[in-house]
Write an enzyme that holds these catalytic residues in place. Structure first.
Site, PDB file in Angstrom:
ATOM      1  N   SER A   1       0.772  -1.082  -0.057  1.00 42.14           N
ATOM      2  CA  SER A   1       0.133   0.074   0.017  1.00 42.14           C
ATOM      3  C   SER A   1       0.780   0.982  -0.163  1.00 42.14           C
ATOM      4  CB  SER A   1      -1.000  -0.047   1.195  1.00 42.14           C
ATOM      5  OG  SER A   1      -1.534   1.273   1.210  1.00 42.14           O
ATOM      6  N   ARG A   2       0.767   1.940  -1.014  1.00 41.32           N
ATOM      7  CA  ARG A   2       1.652   3.090  -1.226  1.00 41.32           C
ATOM      8  C   ARG A   2       1.369   4.297  -0.137  1.00 41.32           C
ATOM      9  NH1 ARG A   2       1.007   1.884  -6.666  1.00 41.32           N
ATOM     10  NH2 ARG A   2       2.754   0.093  -6.824  1.00 41.32           N
ATOM     11  N   ILE A   3       0.258   4.159   0.384  1.00 42.12           N
ATOM     12  CA  ILE A   3      -0.190   5.151   1.522  1.00 42.12           C
ATOM     13  C   ILE A   3       0.397   4.889   2.751  1.00 42.12           C
ATOM     14  CG2 ILE A   3      -2.503   6.033   2.622  1.00 42.12           C
ATOM     15  CD1 ILE A   3      -2.477   6.746  -0.258  1.00 42.12           C
TER      16      ILE A   3
END
Ligand code: ATP
Ligand code: MG
Length: 501
Positions: free
Chosen positions: A356-358
């Site tokens: 998850s890039r968040i």
């Protein structure tokens, strides 16, 4: 002075300005039209028999039109009318609880739906200045997601995996889990058999989830145009709620089928096929769609739209054209591994290939604290487990402890379908794991603890979960309290004896 009023006594003019073209050829659901010089892409045209079509492109001076209903009654030489209108779909709150077609018409045998507005189907995504960074968590109710690969409101998280690996189940569980969060859900079914949509509908109805859900039907039995337009319509329906300051979750099930549909349309439009025979602009089509997710700034009422697009791959190969495109244009992916699924690990989420890039930015501080090293520990455990199967005798004491912890983790991360777990409860269970409070118990007892601790706290301390939901973090006093509760559970619990062989 008396006030003078001017009254316009001239007769009202009712002009119906339209351009009239002609059908040149009909090719399945594609019509090639001529004499429509002012047509532009994405506009809607009407045929003499009342059917509507959407302009897909041009070749020389001819217009390529995708018929939105049935093209069987359209003949060469028929008239085509163009009023210069973009394609719009009805949207509004009355759509909640209903099943609509790929162009927004009710298909559930219910009454007509009174729309609040009409939104363009190919609406542009909100600009950068209209958005704020995503920071709030979308509670999926699946422990390995919420604790390991969190999804944030406004994020696009791809669910990727082979056939039958539990992708739809995780997405539907996320919808089921929105019962008390106020998030409006849209389930957009594209290219799947009608029965699979009915199965999901039955489940959503049974759990009362249709009270906040809209279904967009782009199943394989719907006209091709509706299958192609279904995800656009789902976005437009979601945008209505987002513009009203609400949070929306849209599940696209699935984008591989959508790419197939677009490939079929493109081949009939005689466009040159590119990689894997898909037209080159499929990248544009999908990125245009996923860009419509986001979190709006407070001046625009602060609504959000979260996307969970699903993509199917073949034999675990993520390097296909459609899947790599989607990986590159989303904010992360959850990878479903068929080997894990076959071993009985459900949900079969592969922590190694999921990202998850968040990141943990969107997690509750409490979740962040208790799941800090969860992913890495679990991956190490899986590796160690494989090694131990090869050379069991050479295991060190430390490795044995890790294996034991890992077995416990597996019990916690394994979750039954359609049983979403509230985040506050996830925190308690993961707290027990991270504090080592489960270390002295065998995995079967840990499973029982995960399933039953909830009932135990309902009598021991019913307030604790509500407190945790409000605070979103674990204060030292709360930690002490939780620790006491867990210890007291194990003291009072009489565990079932393992069945005799
Ligand atoms: P498809 O490729 O057909 O769309 P999919 O990847 O969406 O499949 P699902 O339909 O969600 O997979 O699940 C496949 C099967 O696995 C279903 O029968 C479902 O009931 C079962 N299943 C999925 N997750 C779980 C779970 N957590 N516990 C038990 N069974 C599960
Ligand atoms: Mg599925």
């Amino acid at each position: 002075m008396p006030k003078l009023e001017t009254v316009d006594l001239r007769p009202k003019k009712h002009f119906d300005i339209r351009e009239i073209g002609r059908v040149e050829t009909v090719r399945k659901f594609i019509v090639i039209g001529r004499d429509l010089p002012s047509c532009i892409n994405g506009e809607v045209v009407e045929f003499a028999n009342g059917e509507r079509g959407v302009v897909m492109g041009f070749k020389d001076d001819k217009v390529q039109i995708l018929v939105m209903g049935s093209a069987t009654e359209i003949r060469n030489g028929d008239e085509i009318y163009n009023r210069g209108e973009e394609l719009r779909v009805p949207v509004g709150k009355n759509f909640i609880g209903r099943i609509v077609s790929g162009i927004g018409n009710p298909v559930d045998r219910g009454s007509a739906i009174e729309p609040d507005d009409f939104y363009p189907v190919f609406r542009e995504a909100p600009g950068v200045m209209d958005r704020v960074p995503v920071k709030e968590t979308l509670e999926t109710g699946t422990i390995c997601l919420d604790a390991g690969i969190p999804v944030a409101l406004g994020q696009r998280q791809l669910l990727i995996g082979d056939r039958m690996t539990g992708k739809t189940t995780v997405a539907i569980d996320a919808i089921l889990n929105q019962k008390s969060t106020g998030v409006i859900c849209i389930y957009c079914c594209i290219g799947k058999p009608y029965v699979s949509l009915m199965k999901q509908l039955h489940l959503l109805n049974e759990r009362g989830a249709m009270a906040y859900t809209i279904i967009v039907n782009g199943t394989s039995s719907a006209p091709v145009a509706e299958q192609y337009l279904a995800p656009y319509t789902a976005c437009s329906l979601g945008e209505f709620f987002m513009h009203n300051g609400q949070d929306v979750l849209v599940v696209f099930d699935d984008f591989s089928k959508h790419a197939w549909v677009y490939r079929e349309i493109s081949l009939l439009l005689e466009r040159a096929p590119g990689r894997e025979a898909y037209p080159g602009d499929i990248f544009y089509i999908h990125s245009q769609l996923v860009e419509r997710a986001g979190y709006l700034k407070p001046e625009l009422k602060g609504g959000s739209m979260t996307f969970l697009p699903i993509v199917e791959i073949l034999q675990g190969d993520v390097t296909g054209y459609i899947s790599t495109n989607l990986i590159s244009m989303t904010d992360g992916q959850i990878y479903f591994n068929s080997n894990l699924f076959n071993k009985g690990l459900r949900p079969a989420v592969d922590f190694g290939l999921s990202v998850s890039r968040i990141g943990s930015k969107a997690q509750w501080p409490a979740v962040r604290e208790v799941s800090k090293s969860l992913r890495i520990d679990y991956l190490q455990y899986q590796e160690l487990l494989q090694m131990s199967q090869i050379r069991a005798s050479a295991l060190s004491k430390e490795a044995e402890t890790k294996l034991k912890r890992g077995a416990m983790m597996t019990q916690i991360l394994t979750q039954d379908k359609n049983k979403p777990v509230p985040i506050e409860y996830q925190v308690l269970v993961l707290f027990a794991l991270s504090k080592g409070l489960l270390d002295s118990h065998p995995p079967a007892q840990v499973r029982e603890f995960v399933d039953e601790f909830n009932t135990f706290i309902q009598t021991a301390d019913p307030e604790i979960l509500t407190k945790l939901r409000t605070a979103k973090e674990l204060s030292p006093e709360m930690k002490k309290k939780v620790e006491e509760l867990i210890k007291s559970y194990f003291e009072h619990k009489v565990f079932k004896k393992p069945a005799a062989k």
